[in-house]
Write a protein that holds these residues in place. Structure first.
Motif, PDB file in Angstrom:
ATOM      1  N   GLU A   2       4.548 -13.987  15.231  1.00  0.00           N
ATOM      2  CA  GLU A   2       4.814 -15.139  15.061  1.00  0.00           C
ATOM      3  C   GLU A   2       3.517 -16.453  15.842  1.00  0.00           C
ATOM      4  O   GLU A   2       3.716 -17.081  15.125  1.00  0.00           O
ATOM      5  CB  GLU A   2       5.824 -15.697  15.530  1.00  0.00           C
ATOM      6  CG  GLU A   2       6.821 -15.501  14.570  1.00  0.00           C
ATOM      7  CD  GLU A   2       7.561 -14.133  14.553  1.00  0.00           C
ATOM      8  OE1 GLU A   2       8.740 -13.367  14.216  1.00  0.00           O
ATOM      9  OE2 GLU A   2       6.869 -13.150  16.559  1.00  0.00           O
ATOM     10  N   ASP A   5      14.841 -18.737  10.914  1.00  0.00           N
ATOM     11  CA  ASP A   5      13.698 -17.747  12.071  1.00  0.00           C
ATOM     12  C   ASP A   5      13.048 -18.598  13.496  1.00  0.00           C
ATOM     13  O   ASP A   5      12.710 -17.408  14.216  1.00  0.00           O
ATOM     14  CB  ASP A   5      12.862 -17.558  10.917  1.00  0.00           C
ATOM     15  CG  ASP A   5      13.550 -16.333   9.941  1.00  0.00           C
ATOM     16  OD1 ASP A   5      14.291 -16.218  10.295  1.00  0.00           O
ATOM     17  OD2 ASP A   5      13.383 -16.461   8.385  1.00  0.00           O
ATOM     18  N   THR A  60       6.568 -19.462  11.177  1.00  0.00           N
ATOM     19  CA  THR A  60       8.019 -18.675  10.235  1.00  0.00           C
ATOM     20  C   THR A  60       8.672 -19.015   9.404  1.00  0.00           C
ATOM     21  O   THR A  60       8.110 -19.835   8.454  1.00  0.00           O
ATOM     22  CB  THR A  60       8.898 -18.974  11.284  1.00  0.00           C
ATOM     23  OG1 THR A  60       9.709 -20.009  11.473  1.00  0.00           O
ATOM     24  CG2 THR A  60       9.047 -18.393  12.444  1.00  0.00           C
TER      25      THR A  60
END
Length: 156
Positions: free
Chosen positions: A98, A122, A117
């Motif tokens: 990420e 998330d 994300t």
């Protein structure tokens, strides 16, 4: 380590070539040559010289993250426990898919990262379970991006 040409000075033709390539890295050298009234071989030689000088560092495919379902972009300022924790913290952050950019900074934060994300849920998971759990990190501050009104490369 690449062996760069030192002190390479770009001229108007180099600037024109770079501008064309920034706008479309797939443009044929013959098209750049036609637009600038030079031969395709001249364009090829100039591009290779700029690669050797380290001015052109590569080409990249630009992906629309939103179209792939990444709706949340945020920036996280990270304060490390100790200055010496930087290499280890970066090594751990680099393993997180990420995290798409990281900067070693001056000022309030030691490290500033950009993450993408799919959702706020998330983001929360990544922040709490993956970033804040890194022992070298003392604290974080998260800034969520609402939009990106400017996105451009350096102009030659």
């Amino acid at each position: 380590m690449a062996n760069f040409i030192k002190n390479y000075q770009i001229d108007n033709l180099d600037q024109a070539i770079l501008t064309e390539l920034i706008n479309d890295a797939r443009i044929p050298y013959s098209e750049i040559a036609k637009r600038n009234r030079v031969s395709p071989a001249t364009i090829h030689v100039r591009v290779e010289k700029m690669r050797s000088a380290g001015i052109i560092a590569g080409t990249r495919l630009q992906i629309n993250a939103k179209q792939l379902g990444y709706d949340v972009c945020c920036f996280i300022g990270i304060t490390l426990r100790h200055a010496g924790d930087y290499p280890t913290a970066i090594e751990k952050l680099e393993k997180l898919e990420e995290v798409i950019e990281a900067y070693y900074t001056t000022g309030q934060y030691n490290v500033f990262i950009k993450i993408m994300t799919p959702s706020i849920n998330d983001l929360q998971h990544v922040l709490i379970n993956r970033i804040q759990s890194i022992e070298e990190i003392q604290s974080t501050e998260t800034l969520i991006s609402l939009q990106q009104p400017i996105n451009r490369d350096i102009q030659p």
